[in-house]
Design a protein around this motif. Structure first.
Motif, PDB file in Angstrom:
ATOM      1  N   LEU A 321       8.107  -2.207   6.854  1.00  0.00           N
ATOM      2  CA  LEU A 321       8.116  -0.746   6.727  1.00  0.00           C
ATOM      3  C   LEU A 321       7.653  -0.083   8.021  1.00  0.00           C
ATOM      4  N   LEU A 322       6.556  -0.574   8.593  1.00  0.00           N
ATOM      5  CA  LEU A 322       6.017   0.027   9.814  1.00  0.00           C
ATOM      6  C   LEU A 322       6.994  -0.114  10.979  1.00  0.00           C
ATOM      7  N   ALA A 327      10.268   2.558  14.805  1.00  0.00           N
ATOM      8  CA  ALA A 327      11.521   2.625  15.561  1.00  0.00           C
ATOM      9  C   ALA A 327      12.171   3.993  15.403  1.00  0.00           C
ATOM     10  N   ARG A 328      12.131   4.544  14.196  1.00  0.00           N
ATOM     11  CA  ARG A 328      12.739   5.863  13.959  1.00  0.00           C
ATOM     12  C   ARG A 328      11.972   6.952  14.696  1.00  0.00           C
ATOM     13  N   GLU A 337       0.361   6.611  16.960  1.00  0.00           N
ATOM     14  CA  GLU A 337      -0.763   5.754  17.338  1.00  0.00           C
ATOM     15  C   GLU A 337      -1.191   4.956  16.106  1.00  0.00           C
ATOM     16  N   LEU A 338      -1.006   3.650  16.177  1.00  0.00           N
ATOM     17  CA  LEU A 338      -1.340   2.756  15.062  1.00  0.00           C
ATOM     18  C   LEU A 338      -2.673   2.082  15.353  1.00  0.00           C
ATOM     19  N   GLU A 339      -3.547   2.105  14.355  1.00  0.00           N
ATOM     20  CA  GLU A 339      -4.867   1.494  14.496  1.00  0.00           C
ATOM     21  C   GLU A 339      -5.134   0.619  13.271  1.00  0.00           C
ATOM     22  N   VAL A 340      -5.179  -0.693  13.465  1.00  0.00           N
ATOM     23  CA  VAL A 340      -5.469  -1.652  12.392  1.00  0.00           C
ATOM     24  C   VAL A 340      -6.818  -2.269  12.720  1.00  0.00           C
ATOM     25  N   LEU A 341      -7.868  -1.810  12.034  1.00  0.00           N
ATOM     26  CA  LEU A 341      -9.227  -2.179  12.406  1.00  0.00           C
ATOM     27  C   LEU A 341      -9.535  -3.644  12.154  1.00  0.00           C
ATOM     28  N   HIS A 342      -8.950  -4.190  11.080  1.00  0.00           N
ATOM     29  CA  HIS A 342      -9.154  -5.606  10.747  1.00  0.00           C
ATOM     30  C   HIS A 342      -7.814  -6.187  10.321  1.00  0.00           C
ATOM     31  N   PRO A 343      -7.609  -7.503  10.478  1.00  0.00           N
ATOM     32  CA  PRO A 343      -6.356  -8.105  10.014  1.00  0.00           C
ATOM     33  C   PRO A 343      -6.106  -7.777   8.545  1.00  0.00           C
ATOM     34  N   PHE A 344      -4.929  -7.250   8.262  1.00  0.00           N
ATOM     35  CA  PHE A 344      -4.577  -6.835   6.902  1.00  0.00           C
ATOM     36  C   PHE A 344      -3.706  -7.911   6.266  1.00  0.00           C
ATOM     37  N   GLU A 345      -4.218  -8.526   5.175  1.00  0.00           N
ATOM     38  CA  GLU A 345      -3.508  -9.617   4.493  1.00  0.00           C
ATOM     39  C   GLU A 345      -2.736  -9.134   3.276  1.00  0.00           C
ATOM     40  N   ARG A 350       0.946  -3.470  -6.238  1.00  0.00           N
ATOM     41  CA  ARG A 350       2.200  -4.132  -5.926  1.00  0.00           C
ATOM     42  C   ARG A 350       2.701  -3.702  -4.550  1.00  0.00           C
ATOM     43  N   SER A 351       3.283  -4.664  -3.839  1.00  0.00           N
ATOM     44  CA  SER A 351       3.744  -4.391  -2.476  1.00  0.00           C
ATOM     45  C   SER A 351       4.805  -3.293  -2.454  1.00  0.00           C
ATOM     46  N   THR A 352       5.676  -3.261  -3.480  1.00  0.00           N
ATOM     47  CA  THR A 352       6.708  -2.224  -3.519  1.00  0.00           C
ATOM     48  C   THR A 352       6.084  -0.841  -3.674  1.00  0.00           C
ATOM     49  N   ASP A 353       5.066  -0.731  -4.536  1.00  0.00           N
ATOM     50  CA  ASP A 353       4.394   0.560  -4.723  1.00  0.00           C
ATOM     51  C   ASP A 353       3.655   0.984  -3.463  1.00  0.00           C
ATOM     52  N   LEU A 354       3.000   0.024  -2.795  1.00  0.00           N
ATOM     53  CA  LEU A 354       2.293   0.347  -1.557  1.00  0.00           C
ATOM     54  C   LEU A 354       3.259   0.862  -0.497  1.00  0.00           C
ATOM     55  N   CYS A 355       4.393   0.188  -0.328  1.00  0.00           N
ATOM     56  CA  CYS A 355       5.361   0.613   0.690  1.00  0.00           C
ATOM     57  C   CYS A 355       5.958   1.971   0.347  1.00  0.00           C
ATOM     58  N   ARG A 356       6.206   2.220  -0.926  1.00  0.00           N
ATOM     59  CA  ARG A 356       6.747   3.532  -1.316  1.00  0.00           C
ATOM     60  C   ARG A 356       5.748   4.639  -1.018  1.00  0.00           C
ATOM     61  N   CYS A 357       4.478   4.410  -1.372  1.00  0.00           N
ATOM     62  CA  CYS A 357       3.449   5.430  -1.152  1.00  0.00           C
ATOM     63  C   CYS A 357       3.230   5.684   0.338  1.00  0.00           C
ATOM     64  N   LEU A 358       3.073   4.624   1.107  1.00  0.00           N
ATOM     65  CA  LEU A 358       2.822   4.795   2.536  1.00  0.00           C
ATOM     66  C   LEU A 358       4.046   5.376   3.230  1.00  0.00           C
ATOM     67  N   GLY A 359       5.237   4.973   2.779  1.00  0.00           N
ATOM     68  CA  GLY A 359       6.458   5.545   3.345  1.00  0.00           C
ATOM     69  C   GLY A 359       6.547   7.044   3.115  1.00  0.00           C
ATOM     70  N   ILE A 360       6.144   7.507   1.927  1.00  0.00           N
ATOM     71  CA  ILE A 360       6.148   8.944   1.631  1.00  0.00           C
ATOM     72  C   ILE A 360       5.188   9.686   2.555  1.00  0.00           C
ATOM     73  N   LEU A 361       3.978   9.143   2.745  1.00  0.00           N
ATOM     74  CA  LEU A 361       2.987   9.802   3.606  1.00  0.00           C
ATOM     75  C   LEU A 361       3.472   9.872   5.054  1.00  0.00           C
ATOM     76  N   ILE A 362       4.055   8.781   5.557  1.00  0.00           N
ATOM     77  CA  ILE A 362       4.540   8.764   6.944  1.00  0.00           C
ATOM     78  C   ILE A 362       5.723   9.715   7.109  1.00  0.00           C
ATOM     79  N   ASP A 363       6.641   9.721   6.137  1.00  0.00           N
ATOM     80  CA  ASP A 363       7.800  10.618   6.228  1.00  0.00           C
ATOM     81  C   ASP A 363       7.358  12.080   6.225  1.00  0.00           C
TER      82      ASP A 363
END
Length: 454
Positions: A321-322, A327-328, A337-345, A350-363
């Motif tokens: 997603l990122l 790229a867009r 500016e992307l900041e990942v403070l700690h390795p994210f595992e 659910r991964s689909t719900d997380l991507c949908r939510c974060l995608g909405i915020l970024i859009d």
């Protein structure tokens, strides 16, 4: 037996079932989250109330003959009622969606059937007259000794077999196969039918293997679905890796071009700095070096930092997603500016719900800054202290009505918009451990998504 004796015996049986439920839910859903002493006390009291209530109702059903209704209808209705009560108890303990609770209790009921069937080998072809003390003791020995032992053995096998990991993968899918849902949802029905067959005096003892074979088939289906899902995840990871490599190569080419330009101008810049140094103007030299460093950072440093931060995201779906969003935004001249403070595992939702939510915020953030001068977005991901935080921040160029934010149809972008945040709120409504936060700080619109992991 008196009514009180029946209730007492049922209470012990229900307590064993409750312990097995919590044990299996820990394997399937993960460790029970620690939400403080009050939540722990509430769960313990609710579990005791659950066991006593079902024990009393079971005694009433036994005395009134409800379980002896034709075709096992009474027993089927009772099993579905118990499943509903189990789902409500799991919802209170884990605070996850009723969908996940319902699927989990049906799976636990299915897994518990292995232990029950093993224990019923001891009862095969035997009827107990509980009014006879010797037979009552033998029945209690089965209920309090043999059955718990078989459930313990069953649980240990399930724990070692990795069913929990396969189940969590299956549960994480947005669309669940209808055939498996049908198998789980109708288990009390065909389970009762199989029980009627194996307890028919006219049938051979070999018929007892039918339920075990049925359970084995269902288990094999789950293993197949789990492996199929793993294969799809592997393909997705490969596609994401290829996309990441393509973007990485593109960025490296840009960085290389910027370095070539910087190198071309380096001699001229150092010549000017050399003259200033000979004249003893150290302030001018320091200023020159600072400007040269900032110029390099603008040309190549930002891209290098972005790729380094992206390498800390180890969740394939989120990284994909990122990559797509970055790229867009790069094509639209939006600086991110992307900041990942700690390795994210990974995270609990659910991964689909997380991507949908974060995608909405970024859009939404990109829509706000698109076409504006010095358009930029700050994205932060932090995983620490048992909590995962996603923060999206962008400059604000208008007014925000916080009362209507997220309401159906509300938008500041014109007709055809306004459904993103509404979907965002609905998705988060499925989880009791996710906390959204929205604010305006220093002229920037900030949206946070906090996920309690423990």
């Amino acid at each position: 037996m008196s009514f009180l004796q029946i209730v007492s015996a049922n209470s012990l049986s229900m307590a064993i079932s409750a312990l097995f439920l919590l044990w299996m839910s820990g394997i399937l859903l993960g460790r029970i989250p620690n939400r403080g002493r009050k939540h722990t006390i509430t769960c313990i009291l609710s579990g005791l109330l659950w066991a006593v209530l079902l024990a009393v109702l079971a005694a009433v059903c036994y005395r009134t003959g409800f379980w002896r209704l034709p075709y096992g209808i009474g027993r089927i209705i009772w099993q579905y009622f118990v499943l509903v009560c189990m789902a409500l108890l799991l919802g209170l303990v884990y605070r996850v969606s009723l969908r996940d609770c319902g699927l989990s209790v049906m799976m636990i009921e299915l897994l518990g059937s292995y232990g029950d069937l093993l224990s019923e080998l001891y009862l095969y072809g035997r009827l107990f007259d509980l009014r006879v003390p010797a037979e009552l003791r033998e029945y209690l020995f089965w209920m309090l000794g043999i059955r718990p032992g078989c459930l313990l053995l069953c649980g240990l096998v399930i724990k070692k077999s990795g069913v929990g990991r396969i189940y969590r993968q299956w549960l994480g899918q947005e669309k669940i196969h209808r055939g498996i849902l049908l198998l789980l949802g109708l288990y009390p029905v065909y389970g009762e039918a199989l029980d009627h067959v194996i307890n028919d005096p006219g049938k051979n003892r070999a018929y007892f293997l039918l339920p075990l074979m049925m359970l084995l088939v269902i288990h094999m289906i789950f293993v197949y679905v789990g492996r199929d899902w793993q294969q799809k995840q592997y393909i997705l990871a490969q596609e994401t890796s290829l996309r990441q490599q393509a973007i990485y190569i593109e960025n490296m080419e840009q960085i290389q071009a910027e370095i070539r330009r910087f190198r071309h101008d380096f001699r001229n810049m150092t010549a000017g700095m050399y003259l200033q140094a000979r004249e003893g103007d150290l302030d001018a030299v320091r200023s020159f070096i600072q400007e040269m460093t900032e110029d390099f950072d603008r040309q190549a440093g930002d891209q290098i930092r972005l790729m380094n931060q992206l390498a800390n995201v180890h969740m394939t779906e989120l990284k994909g997603l990122l990559l797509e969003k970055l790229a867009r935004m790069q094509k639209e001249a939006i600086h991110c500016e992307l900041e990942v403070l700690h390795p994210f595992e990974g995270t609990r939702i659910r991964s689909t719900d997380l991507c949908r939510c974060l995608g909405i915020l970024i859009d939404n953030a990109a829509d706000e800054v698109r076409g504006k001068k010095d358009a930029r977005i700050h994205l932060m991901i932090s995983s620490q202290d048992g909590c995962t935080t996603f923060r999206v921040k962008n400059p604000l160029y208008g007014e925000v009505d916080f009362q209507n934010l997220g309401r159906a149809g509300y938008t500041t972008k014109g007709e055809g918009h306004g459904i993103g945040l509404e979907s965002y709120r609905k998705i988060l409504g499925r989880y009791g451990f996710v906390f959204p936060f929205t604010a305006v700080q220093d002229g920037c619109f900030v949206q946070e998504l906090k996920i309690q992991e423990v």
